[in-house]
Write a protein that holds these residues in place. Sequence first.
Motif, PDB file in Angstrom:
ATOM      1  N   ARG A  15       0.831  -1.207   0.000  1.00 56.51           N
ATOM      2  CA  ARG A  15       0.000   0.000   0.000  1.00 56.51           C
ATOM      3  C   ARG A  15       0.866   1.256   0.000  1.00 56.51           C
ATOM      4  O   ARG A  15       0.568   2.231  -0.690  1.00 56.51           O
ATOM      5  N   LEU A  16       1.943   1.237   0.761  1.00 55.15           N
ATOM      6  CA  LEU A  16       2.860   2.369   0.801  1.00 55.15           C
ATOM      7  C   LEU A  16       3.487   2.603  -0.567  1.00 55.15           C
ATOM      8  O   LEU A  16       3.601   3.739  -1.024  1.00 55.15           O
ATOM      9  N   LYS A  17       3.877   1.524  -1.224  1.00 59.29           N
ATOM     10  CA  LYS A  17       4.452   1.617  -2.567  1.00 59.29           C
ATOM     11  C   LYS A  17       3.451   2.239  -3.540  1.00 59.29           C
ATOM     12  O   LYS A  17       3.784   3.114  -4.348  1.00 59.29           O
ATOM     13  N   LYS A  18       2.182   1.794  -3.433  1.00 58.38           N
ATOM     14  CA  LYS A  18       1.129   2.298  -4.306  1.00 58.38           C
ATOM     15  C   LYS A  18       0.869   3.794  -4.047  1.00 58.38           C
ATOM     16  O   LYS A  18       0.706   4.576  -4.978  1.00 58.38           O
ATOM     17  N   LEU A  19       0.869   4.176  -2.766  1.00 60.04           N
ATOM     18  CA  LEU A  19       0.649   5.583  -2.422  1.00 60.04           C
ATOM     19  C   LEU A  19       1.783   6.466  -2.926  1.00 60.04           C
ATOM     20  O   LEU A  19       1.552   7.586  -3.397  1.00 60.04           O
ATOM     21  N   LYS A  20       3.013   5.972  -2.813  1.00 50.34           N
ATOM     22  CA  LYS A  20       4.160   6.734  -3.320  1.00 50.34           C
ATOM     23  C   LYS A  20       4.059   6.921  -4.831  1.00 50.34           C
ATOM     24  O   LYS A  20       4.333   8.003  -5.354  1.00 50.34           O
ATOM     25  N   ARG A  21       3.656   5.868  -5.523  1.00 53.18           N
ATOM     26  CA  ARG A  21       3.495   5.947  -6.979  1.00 53.18           C
ATOM     27  C   ARG A  21       2.404   6.964  -7.349  1.00 53.18           C
ATOM     28  O   ARG A  21       2.573   7.772  -8.255  1.00 53.18           O
ATOM     29  N   ARG A  22       1.292   6.911  -6.618  1.00 58.54           N
ATOM     30  CA  ARG A  22       0.197   7.854  -6.878  1.00 58.54           C
ATOM     31  C   ARG A  22       0.636   9.291  -6.600  1.00 58.54           C
ATOM     32  O   ARG A  22       0.259  10.211  -7.321  1.00 58.54           O
ATOM     33  N   ALA A  23       1.461   9.488  -5.575  1.00 50.39           N
ATOM     34  CA  ALA A  23       1.959  10.822  -5.247  1.00 50.39           C
ATOM     35  C   ALA A  23       2.848  11.351  -6.364  1.00 50.39           C
ATOM     36  O   ALA A  23       2.751  12.517  -6.753  1.00 50.39           O
ATOM     37  N   LYS A  24       3.696  10.490  -6.913  1.00 54.27           N
ATOM     38  CA  LYS A  24       4.557  10.911  -8.022  1.00 54.27           C
ATOM     39  C   LYS A  24       3.736  11.247  -9.260  1.00 54.27           C
ATOM     40  O   LYS A  24       4.025  12.221  -9.960  1.00 54.27           O
ATOM     41  N   LEU A  25       2.720  10.441  -9.538  1.00 50.28           N
ATOM     42  CA  LEU A  25       1.851  10.730 -10.677  1.00 50.28           C
ATOM     43  C   LEU A  25       1.111  12.045 -10.479  1.00 50.28           C
ATOM     44  O   LEU A  25       0.940  12.823 -11.427  1.00 50.28           O
ATOM     45  N   PHE A  26       0.690  12.317  -9.254  1.00 44.19           N
ATOM     46  CA  PHE A  26       0.014  13.576  -8.954  1.00 44.19           C
ATOM     47  C   PHE A  26       0.958  14.756  -9.167  1.00 44.19           C
ATOM     48  O   PHE A  26       0.568  15.767  -9.744  1.00 44.19           O
ATOM     49  N   GLN A  27       2.202  14.618  -8.722  1.00 46.74           N
ATOM     50  CA  GLN A  27       3.184  15.677  -8.931  1.00 46.74           C
ATOM     51  C   GLN A  27       3.406  15.921 -10.425  1.00 46.74           C
ATOM     52  O   GLN A  27       3.514  17.072 -10.869  1.00 46.74           O
ATOM     53  N   LEU A  28       3.470  14.864 -11.200  1.00 47.05           N
ATOM     54  CA  LEU A  28       3.642  14.998 -12.645  1.00 47.05           C
ATOM     55  C   LEU A  28       2.452  15.705 -13.275  1.00 47.05           C
ATOM     56  O   LEU A  28       2.619  16.590 -14.115  1.00 47.05           O
ATOM     57  N   LYS A  29       1.244  15.337 -12.846  1.00 45.95           N
ATOM     58  CA  LYS A  29       0.043  15.983 -13.381  1.00 45.95           C
ATOM     59  C   LYS A  29       0.013  17.469 -13.043  1.00 45.95           C
ATOM     60  O   LYS A  29      -0.344  18.296 -13.886  1.00 45.95           O
ATOM     61  N   VAL A  30       0.374  17.811 -11.819  1.00 46.22           N
ATOM     62  CA  VAL A  30       0.411  19.223 -11.413  1.00 46.22           C
ATOM     63  C   VAL A  30       1.418  19.975 -12.264  1.00 46.22           C
ATOM     64  O   VAL A  30       1.152  21.083 -12.738  1.00 46.22           O
ATOM     65  N   PHE A  31       2.582  19.388 -12.479  1.00 51.28           N
ATOM     66  CA  PHE A  31       3.605  20.024 -13.307  1.00 51.28           C
ATOM     67  C   PHE A  31       3.093  20.252 -14.723  1.00 51.28           C
ATOM     68  O   PHE A  31       3.220  21.342 -15.273  1.00 51.28           O
ATOM     69  N   LEU A  32       2.498  19.221 -15.313  1.00 48.91           N
ATOM     70  CA  LEU A  32       2.019  19.333 -16.686  1.00 48.91           C
ATOM     71  C   LEU A  32       0.834  20.290 -16.814  1.00 48.91           C
ATOM     72  O   LEU A  32       0.680  20.946 -17.831  1.00 48.91           O
ATOM     73  N   LEU A  33       0.023  20.377 -15.782  1.00 47.54           N
ATOM     74  CA  LEU A  33      -1.179  21.194 -15.846  1.00 47.54           C
ATOM     75  C   LEU A  33      -0.909  22.662 -15.536  1.00 47.54           C
ATOM     76  O   LEU A  33      -1.505  23.544 -16.160  1.00 47.54           O
ATOM     77  N   PHE A  34      -0.028  22.951 -14.589  1.00 47.45           N
ATOM     78  CA  PHE A  34       0.164  24.322 -14.148  1.00 47.45           C
ATOM     79  C   PHE A  34       1.528  24.910 -14.522  1.00 47.45           C
ATOM     80  O   PHE A  34       1.607  26.021 -15.040  1.00 47.45           O
ATOM     81  N   VAL A  35       2.583  24.207 -14.256  1.00 51.04           N
ATOM     82  CA  VAL A  35       3.920  24.759 -14.429  1.00 51.04           C
ATOM     83  C   VAL A  35       4.318  24.846 -15.894  1.00 51.04           C
ATOM     84  O   VAL A  35       4.798  25.888 -16.360  1.00 51.04           O
ATOM     85  N   LEU A  36       4.111  23.798 -16.628  1.00 52.25           N
ATOM     86  CA  LEU A  36       4.539  23.765 -18.026  1.00 52.25           C
ATOM     87  C   LEU A  36       3.841  24.822 -18.893  1.00 52.25           C
ATOM     88  O   LEU A  36       4.526  25.517 -19.658  1.00 52.25           O
ATOM     89  N   PRO A  37       2.519  25.009 -18.797  1.00 49.91           N
ATOM     90  CA  PRO A  37       1.886  26.061 -19.601  1.00 49.91           C
ATOM     91  C   PRO A  37       2.390  27.472 -19.241  1.00 49.91           C
ATOM     92  O   PRO A  37       2.598  28.292 -20.127  1.00 49.91           O
ATOM     93  N   VAL A  38       2.606  27.718 -17.957  1.00 44.89           N
ATOM     94  CA  VAL A  38       3.121  29.029 -17.544  1.00 44.89           C
ATOM     95  C   VAL A  38       4.521  29.237 -18.113  1.00 44.89           C
ATOM     96  O   VAL A  38       4.847  30.323 -18.614  1.00 44.89           O
TER      97      VAL A  38
END
Length: 65
Positions: A15-38
């Motif tokens: 479960r910890l491994k899965k949560l860490k993976r989900r956290a990394k995917l969330f960070q990637l989504k935030v980067f692609l959605l907010f940081v990259l367009p700016v």
Amino acid sequence: MAAKKHSFAKQASKRLKKLKRRAKLFQLKVFLLFVLPVLAIYLAYETGRQYLKIKIAEHYSRLSM
């Protein structure tokens, strides 16, 4: 009894491994959605500004000839 503890530790580890993976995917989504367009907008703005400076310099150099 020991088998249950081992099983619990194994499940917790998975479960910890899965949560860490989900956290990394969330960070990637935030980067692609907010940081990259700016960043792209800023880069386009700076490029346009430099282009206009060059065009203005060319225009005034033609006028002084």
